[in-house]
Motif scaffolding. Sequence first.
Motif, mmCIF file in Angstrom:
data_model
loop_
_atom_site.group_PDB
_atom_site.id
_atom_site.type_symbol
_atom_site.label_atom_id
_atom_site.label_comp_id
_atom_site.label_asym_id
_atom_site.label_seq_id
_atom_site.Cartn_x
_atom_site.Cartn_y
_atom_site.Cartn_z
ATOM 1 N N GLU A 67 131.379 59.477 83.317
ATOM 2 C CA GLU A 67 131.268 59.921 82.751
ATOM 3 C C GLU A 67 131.052 61.506 82.791
ATOM 4 O OE1 GLU A 67 128.936 57.537 80.240
ATOM 5 O OE2 GLU A 67 129.165 55.188 80.029
ATOM 6 N N GLN A 71 133.767 64.465 81.373
ATOM 7 C CA GLN A 71 132.534 65.281 80.050
ATOM 8 C C GLN A 71 133.662 66.707 80.546
ATOM 9 O OE1 GLN A 71 128.875 64.549 78.873
ATOM 10 N NE2 GLN A 71 129.177 66.789 77.841
ATOM 11 N N GLN A 74 136.995 66.963 80.608
ATOM 12 C CA GLN A 74 137.438 67.981 78.795
ATOM 13 C C GLN A 74 136.624 69.074 79.142
ATOM 14 O OE1 GLN A 74 135.928 64.221 76.912
ATOM 15 N NE2 GLN A 74 137.108 62.371 77.600
#
Length: 141
Positions: A67, A71, A74
Amino acid sequence: LAMAVSVSGSAPEPALEYAAALSEQGKLEVAEAVVADAAQRNPRNRDLLAALAQVRLDQQNWSGADEVAQQLRQMSDNGQDEMADNIGVAVLMGQNKVEESIGLLRSMMGSGDDIQQQTTMLNIVRAHVEAGDVAATAEKL
């Protein structure tokens, strides 16, 4: 250190120091909570995200570490991020997905400076060694 984190509103530097101390004491769940809170308050701080990924890797929380990698991707302009790729390799190696990790490492070749290239090559060799693939290791050397 806990008070410094609290007084600072989970500012990055005291949170990182406190989490490192907690990790050294084997208190990984508390360290994760400290860094996760600071990262939530400072979502673009790469040092906090790196620390959060490391604590999750130490806990063998592969999905949590992944995760963090997502992130980081992104946050990048083109969806590519060397730190995220390194986290991804660590996740795959932790899951004993050696071939997939080698594939990701190979995809990282060609980007970055000479030191990054040498580090990536070293990690490819290391992955082959861990997999017990002596022939591929010798070929890389």
